[in-house]
Every structure is written in C-alpha cells, then in structure tokens.
Design an enzyme around this catalytic site. Sequence first.
Site, mmCIF file in Angstrom:
data_model
loop_
_atom_site.group_PDB
_atom_site.id
_atom_site.type_symbol
_atom_site.label_atom_id
_atom_site.label_comp_id
_atom_site.label_asym_id
_atom_site.label_seq_id
_atom_site.Cartn_x
_atom_site.Cartn_y
_atom_site.Cartn_z
ATOM 1 N N HIS A 84 7.796 -8.049 -3.599
ATOM 2 C CA HIS A 84 6.491 -8.533 -4.048
ATOM 3 C C HIS A 84 6.563 -9.957 -4.590
ATOM 4 C CE1 HIS A 84 4.150 -4.802 -3.676
ATOM 5 N NE2 HIS A 84 5.296 -4.203 -3.921
ATOM 6 N N GLY A 101 1.936 5.368 1.159
ATOM 7 C CA GLY A 101 2.005 6.237 2.332
ATOM 8 C C GLY A 101 3.149 5.926 3.277
ATOM 9 N N ASN A 140 8.472 -1.896 -4.964
ATOM 10 C CA ASN A 140 7.891 -0.571 -5.102
ATOM 11 C C ASN A 140 7.717 0.016 -3.714
ATOM 12 O OD1 ASN A 140 6.420 1.741 -5.554
ATOM 13 N ND2 ASN A 140 4.490 0.650 -5.885
ATOM 14 N N GLN A 153 6.602 -3.041 6.658
ATOM 15 C CA GLN A 153 6.876 -1.868 7.489
ATOM 16 C C GLN A 153 5.904 -1.783 8.667
ATOM 17 O OE1 GLN A 153 6.557 1.242 4.537
ATOM 18 N NE2 GLN A 153 7.977 0.153 3.181
ATOM 19 N N GLY A 212 0.819 -1.202 0.000
ATOM 20 C CA GLY A 212 0.000 0.000 0.000
ATOM 21 C C GLY A 212 0.853 1.252 0.000
ATOM 22 N N GLY A 261 9.076 3.494 -1.032
ATOM 23 C CA GLY A 261 9.872 4.681 -0.756
ATOM 24 C C GLY A 261 10.229 4.817 0.702
ATOM 25 N N PHE A 262 9.725 3.868 1.542
ATOM 26 C CA PHE A 262 10.066 3.817 2.960
ATOM 27 C C PHE A 262 10.688 2.458 3.249
ATOM 28 C CE2 PHE A 262 6.856 7.042 2.624
ATOM 29 C CZ PHE A 262 7.188 7.990 3.585
ATOM 30 N N GLU A 312 4.099 -11.672 -5.262
ATOM 31 C CA GLU A 312 2.943 -11.834 -6.147
ATOM 32 C C GLU A 312 3.136 -11.117 -7.480
ATOM 33 O OE1 GLU A 312 2.366 -7.693 -5.015
ATOM 34 O OE2 GLU A 312 3.342 -9.441 -4.170
ATOM 35 N N CYS A 334 5.733 -5.666 1.561
ATOM 36 C CA CYS A 334 5.917 -4.264 1.211
ATOM 37 C C CYS A 334 5.480 -3.349 2.357
ATOM 38 C CB CYS A 334 5.203 -3.955 -0.103
ATOM 39 S SG CYS A 334 5.806 -2.446 -0.892
ATOM 40 N N PHE A 335 4.386 -2.604 2.207
ATOM 41 C CA PHE A 335 3.892 -1.761 3.297
ATOM 42 C C PHE A 335 3.605 -2.622 4.525
ATOM 43 C CE2 PHE A 335 0.577 1.164 5.143
ATOM 44 C CZ PHE A 335 1.420 2.249 5.349
#
Length: 381
Positions: free
Chosen positions: A352, A236, A304, A266, A234, A306-307, A354, A262-263
């Site tokens: 990822h 943000g 993908n 985090q 996701g 950025g954090f 998937e 991914c998100f």
Amino acid sequence: MSQAGTSREDAVLVLEDGSMHRGEAFGARGRSLGEAVFATGMTGYQETLTDPSYHRQIVVATAPHIGNTGWNDEDDESAHIQVAGYVVRDPARRPSNWRSTADLGEELARQGVVGLAGVDTRAITRRLREAGSMRAGLFSGDALADPTSMRAAVLDSPGMAGADLAGAVSTGAPYTVAATGTTRARVAALDLGIKANTPRMLAERGIETRVLPSSASIEELLDDSPDGVFLSNGPGDPAAAAHAVALTEEVLRREVPLFGICFGNQILARALGLGTYKMRYGHRGINVPVVDHTDGTVAITSQNHGFAVAGTPGERVDSPFGRVHLSHSCPNDGTVEGLTCEGVPAFSVQYHPEAAAGPHDAADLFDRFADMMGRDQEGRR
C-alpha cells in the site's frame, strides 16, 4: 444487538479448529462471523478498522494496547468500520489525543461491531500462524451459547476462498475527486474496496480521479478517455473476480496506462494469465519489507492481503500482453509483491503506497504512475 455497557460482560472467540478464547465484551454485543486474521501494526487501528480490504474478517491486534488515541473524524478510510469483529488485549481506559472525538469501544458499539478484550492475543496469533487463518466467530451477550452450537455456527459460515466480495464494499455510484491545483491527468479508478487516501495521494500530484463501481462496464470505465486506469485494493479471492479481470484485459488491449495495488495487483496478474493462491496467514501490518528486483532497493511497506500471485520473484514470464517481470518480492517468505509489464504500460504492487498510518517508503509509486501517463500523453500528440 445492544450497546457496550460499563460492567464486565463475558465474550468468546471461537475458532474453526474448536479452540475458544474467553475474555470481556468490547464494543457491541451479539454474534459476528468471519475469517480470523492478525494485524501487526503498532499504530493505525482506525485506518485498519475502516479499510474495506478487511471486510468479513475478524482482526486480532498483536499490539497489546489499543485505543490510546481514541477515534476521530479525519482518519477513516471508508464511510464506516468494515471489519467483522475486533480482538484486543488491553483496550485503553480513556483516549488521549487532541483530535479524539470518541472512545474506541464506544465507536465499535455505535457501529454495531462485536469485539473481544482481555485475551492473550499473542497466543491467538501463534495459533493462526501455525494452523493458518481460519473461520471464526465472536459471541457475547444473548449470543453466548454452549461451545458445540457456537462452533457449529462457525463451521456453517463461508470461507474466504472463492469469495467475491468487491461488490459488497464498492461505491454504488461514480464520484470524482478533483486534483489539487492544476489538473495534470485524469484517472478512472475501479473501486474494488478503495481507501480514501488513494484519491488524496493522486490529487496531490495533480491527478483527478473518477471512482467507479466494481460492476462498471469497459465503456463506463473508459468514458471520456481517461489518461490512466487504477485498480484498487479490496477483499475476497481474486479467482472469483471474473468481471474485474475481464475489464483489466480490455484496458491492457487498449494500452491505457494502468496501476494496481493489493487486490488490484492480483487482478492484473490474472489478466496476464498468472495464477493466485490463498496464503497460510497472509501479510497484515505496516512493517513488511519488499525488495525491488530492478535495482535491489528495499522498502518497508504497509500490507493487508491473504492471497498472493504465484511465481518466482525476479523472473520474467510470457503473457498474452508481452513479457512480465515479477519485479518485487517479500524477503520474509519469497512472496511475489509486484509486477511490471514490458509490452504494455502497466504495473502493480501487492502493498500500500497510500498507507495513511505509514510507512511512506513507497509513496513515489504514484509519481511513477503519473510519469507513465505523461509519457503516454506525449506519445499521443
């Protein structure tokens, strides 16, 4: 916002630092603001454009030729294009693929996505690598204005740090994706921006997936006692996702098997008491190497983000839920790329598995999740 025409029309990308990159309008005309980032994938532009993780980002494609295979009705990762804007060097003059149902530029225009073509995307990428991802704006048609006012609009737009965006891309109501064949396990997936291929990958392994909104309560998430919980990708800043972190803490306390990507990686990190930070320009591509520190193997992955999670790759740290192994890392820059909990049944990766456009080196992580849930089922008997 008008549709794309057949004649050349001027357009410009304005970056936060004041630099301007002029080219030709591509897709819809108008103004769009977001964070400028670059993606290095040679293929998979449809999956990139429809990936919810790119919400509020203007994506610069480093591959010079984009749109060769057009647009089809099968490869979307969500219900619509998610990017704030798209920047390419040489768009295909006509698509050539038996599955194609539309031209890329036409589809961008139909969905109201502002784009830019005919610019030196390598020069833009070099600037973003040197200065970091930054706020930006695309301007064309009636939105074209003098440089000072266009840059002012960019500077007035919000940055990505501190942005809580999962709610903007999450499902509005729960839905279920059935398992293929016999149901082996049932998973509750917290939709923070889930891609369509994730439930498909789980279904292929006999796993039924109930996808829930990012605002779900712990009672809703664990209703009917799922065998596992999945934290999706996701957009943000994970530091702003307090609700998702609190839900994850509750799942860990109850020792329900958990897998995050991914998100979700985090979010798990923050639930474990680890920190996260905004990267200079992130990882966005389908060719990123990752080292598994448990056995030294290397996978080529799709990424993908950025954090990232703060910490030293390979180390083990204490958490409120036991020891945690920072089990994966990117050899390019030392970024932590995965976590393995040793006190509770939970793990996550920053990449990822998937990946619909490939590579598929990490697809077996879904098997690992299935095996973890199977062991938990055995333990409860």
